[in-house]
Motif scaffolding. Structure first.
Motif, PDB file in Angstrom:
ATOM      1  N   ARG A 302       0.831  -1.205   0.000  1.00  0.00           N
ATOM      2  CA  ARG A 302       0.000   0.000   0.000  1.00  0.00           C
ATOM      3  C   ARG A 302       0.870   1.261   0.000  1.00  0.00           C
ATOM      4  O   ARG A 302       0.523   2.272  -0.607  1.00  0.00           O
ATOM      5  CB  ARG A 302      -0.921  -0.015   1.210  1.00  0.00           C
ATOM      6  N   VAL A 303       1.998   1.198   0.698  1.00  0.00           N
ATOM      7  CA  VAL A 303       2.931   2.330   0.695  1.00  0.00           C
ATOM      8  C   VAL A 303       3.461   2.577  -0.719  1.00  0.00           C
ATOM      9  O   VAL A 303       3.536   3.723  -1.185  1.00  0.00           O
ATOM     10  CB  VAL A 303       4.088   2.068   1.681  1.00  0.00           C
ATOM     11  N   ILE A 306       0.740   4.279  -2.752  1.00  0.00           N
ATOM     12  CA  ILE A 306       0.571   5.698  -2.404  1.00  0.00           C
ATOM     13  C   ILE A 306       1.706   6.533  -2.989  1.00  0.00           C
ATOM     14  O   ILE A 306       1.490   7.647  -3.495  1.00  0.00           O
ATOM     15  CB  ILE A 306       0.488   5.860  -0.871  1.00  0.00           C
ATOM     16  N   PRO A 336      -8.197   1.573   5.047  1.00  0.00           N
ATOM     17  CA  PRO A 336      -7.959   2.545   3.959  1.00  0.00           C
ATOM     18  C   PRO A 336      -7.870   3.993   4.420  1.00  0.00           C
ATOM     19  O   PRO A 336      -7.262   4.815   3.741  1.00  0.00           O
ATOM     20  CB  PRO A 336      -9.172   2.341   3.040  1.00  0.00           C
ATOM     21  N   ASP A 339      -4.624   6.331   4.374  1.00  0.00           N
ATOM     22  CA  ASP A 339      -3.907   6.682   3.134  1.00  0.00           C
ATOM     23  C   ASP A 339      -3.472   8.139   3.105  1.00  0.00           C
ATOM     24  O   ASP A 339      -2.337   8.458   2.747  1.00  0.00           O
ATOM     25  CB  ASP A 339      -4.782   6.384   1.909  1.00  0.00           C
ATOM     26  N   THR A 342      -0.602   8.916   5.407  1.00  0.00           N
ATOM     27  CA  THR A 342       0.621   8.321   4.872  1.00  0.00           C
ATOM     28  C   THR A 342       1.196   9.188   3.755  1.00  0.00           C
ATOM     29  O   THR A 342       2.402   9.456   3.704  1.00  0.00           O
ATOM     30  CB  THR A 342       0.335   6.899   4.347  1.00  0.00           C
ATOM     31  N   ALA A 343       0.316   9.648   2.857  1.00  0.00           N
ATOM     32  CA  ALA A 343       0.769  10.504   1.750  1.00  0.00           C
ATOM     33  C   ALA A 343       1.329  11.832   2.271  1.00  0.00           C
ATOM     34  O   ALA A 343       2.363  12.315   1.780  1.00  0.00           O
ATOM     35  CB  ALA A 343      -0.394  10.763   0.788  1.00  0.00           C
ATOM     36  N   GLU A 364      -9.264   8.027   2.421  1.00  0.00           N
ATOM     37  CA  GLU A 364      -8.757   6.986   1.531  1.00  0.00           C
ATOM     38  C   GLU A 364      -8.309   7.631   0.228  1.00  0.00           C
ATOM     39  O   GLU A 364      -8.972   8.533  -0.298  1.00  0.00           O
ATOM     40  CB  GLU A 364      -9.836   5.939   1.258  1.00  0.00           C
ATOM     41  N   LEU A 365      -7.194   7.158  -0.314  1.00  0.00           N
ATOM     42  CA  LEU A 365      -6.617   7.741  -1.520  1.00  0.00           C
ATOM     43  C   LEU A 365      -6.907   6.851  -2.729  1.00  0.00           C
ATOM     44  O   LEU A 365      -6.592   5.658  -2.714  1.00  0.00           O
ATOM     45  CB  LEU A 365      -5.106   7.917  -1.340  1.00  0.00           C
TER      46      LEU A 365
END
Length: 425
Positions: A302-303, A306, A336, A339, A342-343, A364-365
């Motif tokens: 997931r990283v 992103i 989710p 996201d 994290t971004a 969520e992205l």
């Protein structure tokens, strides 16, 4: 030389009709004719454990607790036994420790009760006979891998024995209405040792997680027939036993630096509980040909996804950058809604710009750079407000149908570029 034929030992047939907790034999009957009596859950002395179990312990349920060696499973079970023994008769069956060893631990944990019976035994036939004689309200089996059935020739801890032991315990729990806690060892991969059917047979599966180098422990629900899964309870291991942590968000945020770059706060839902966690990112130029992507407490795939969206939709050149991410505090995040945070943390480290210490991010992205709606937005914003945050960035579509609490600014964002502009200026 004389040949002798050895007949294999066959376990006695168990084809008799199973009895319900009320003593009736089970027979097929139409669903609309089935009658049941709703038995109230009984509480342990730990509110964290009660919530993880869905509100308390269901009578007659079979509960499996797994965890790494030395993480505190036996300590947790002994403390729970001491609390439950105040209202009923408890049988603590230990296949790993003697009665004197359990007594030493009980004195350290300040557990002392005439209703708590310690039984160091591994033979399931003897254990079943003792349960029939005592009629306890709850039984603790520590651990299921040490229990054995003499009629089976396989080794202790083998797949066949664990399956048969669990089947016997399930019949006791359902047939006599006795709640049974079963402690299970885990493999190197973190799963319960033994056959996967072990987790299918029980009513509830709890994982006791943590780092041996830190004092905090996390009790996580993986399966629960009587409540929500993915519930989470936080404990702190001290010299006198496990203590509940009623506000884990403060722990996960207490060591955050004020002007640090690569840091973003997310309000994550663990079951029904909102928790604020710091996501940290370190982005640095790659020395070797292929860029490294490392994640602790986050899904590495997931990283990578992103970072690809950041490069394509936000114009950040990350293909030649190493990225190291972690969720502070040892918690694992997999929903989710993390996201956006994290971004923001990745962009903050890449641009070397810090985020506001009173701001958090939820969303969520999508692959096209849009910020998609998430669930339970009211609870997330309320938790952030309770901990003193002044602004929260949420998906624009989540702003409809509710009123934010006074004292916190809720900003709706529709795209990743818009969110980064607000978060990093």
């Amino acid at each position: 030389m004389v040949e002798e034929t050895v007949a294999p030992t066959v376990k006695a047939s168990t084809t008799t009709l199973r009895a319900t907790a009320g003593g009736r034999s089970v027979k097929p009957e139409p669903l609309d004719k089935v009658s049941f009596q709703s038995e109230p859950r009984f509480k342990t002395g730990m509110e964290e454990l009660n919530r993880v179990l869905g509100g308390g312990v269901v009578p007659g349920s079979l509960i499996l607790i797994g965890g790494d060696p030395g993480i505190g499973k036996s300590t947790l079970m002994l403390q729970v036994s001491g609390q439950l023994s105040k209202t009923g008769k408890i049988l603590y069956v230990s296949g790993e420790e003697s009665a004197s060893q359990i007594k030493m631990r009980a004195e350290r944990l300040d557990v002392d009760s005439s209703q708590l019976y310690v039984f160091p035994e591994t033979d399931m036939n003897v254990i079943k006979a003792t349960i029939n004689d005592m009629k306890p309200d709850a039984v603790i089996i520590d651990s299921v891998q040490t229990m054995q059935i003499p009629e089976l020739q396989s080794a202790t801890g083998s797949v066949a024995k664990i399956r048969e032991v669990t089947a016997d315990l399930m019949n006791i729990a359902k047939g006599q209405g006795i709640t049974i806690f079963v402690v299970g060892h885990v493999t190197k991969g973190g799963a319960i040792a033994g056959p996967k059917i072990l987790e299918h047979m029980v009513d509830t599966v709890l994982y006791f997680e943590g780092d041996l180098h830190h004092s905090y422990r996390i009790l996580r629900t993986v399966k629960n027939r009587f409540g929500s899964t993915n519930e989470l309870g936080v404990f702190e291991m001290l010299t006198d036993g496990l203590h509940e942590v009623t506000n884990p968000s403060e722990i996960f945020l207490e060591e955050r630096l004020k002007d640090a770059t690569g840091s973003a706060i997310v309000v994550s839902m663990e079951g029904t509980r909102p928790i604020l966690v710091e996501i940290q990112a370190l982005v640095t130029a790659s020395v070797f040909g292929n860029a490294t992507r490392t994640a602790t407490g986050l899904d590495r795939n997931r990283v990578s996804l992103i970072m690809a969206v950041l490069e394509k939709r936000a114009g950040l050149l990350l293909q030649n950058q190493d990225a190291y991410l972690k969720a502070a505090g040892g918690v694992k995040l997999d929903e989710p809604a993390i996201d956006l945070a994290t971004a923001v943390s990745i962009a903050s480290s890449y641009k070397n710009r810090g985020t506001s210490p009173t701001e958090c991010y939820v969303g969520e992205l999508g692959l096209t750079g849009e910020i998609r709606r998430v669930t339970r937005i009211e609870q997330r914003v309320s938790e952030a407000h309770k901990l003193g945050f002044k602004r929260v960035l949420v998906p624009a579509n989540n702003l409809q149908g509710w009123t934010p609490p006074t004292g916190i600014e809720v900003v709706g964002v529709a795209t990743l570029s818009q969110a980064l502009k607000l978060a990093l200026g």
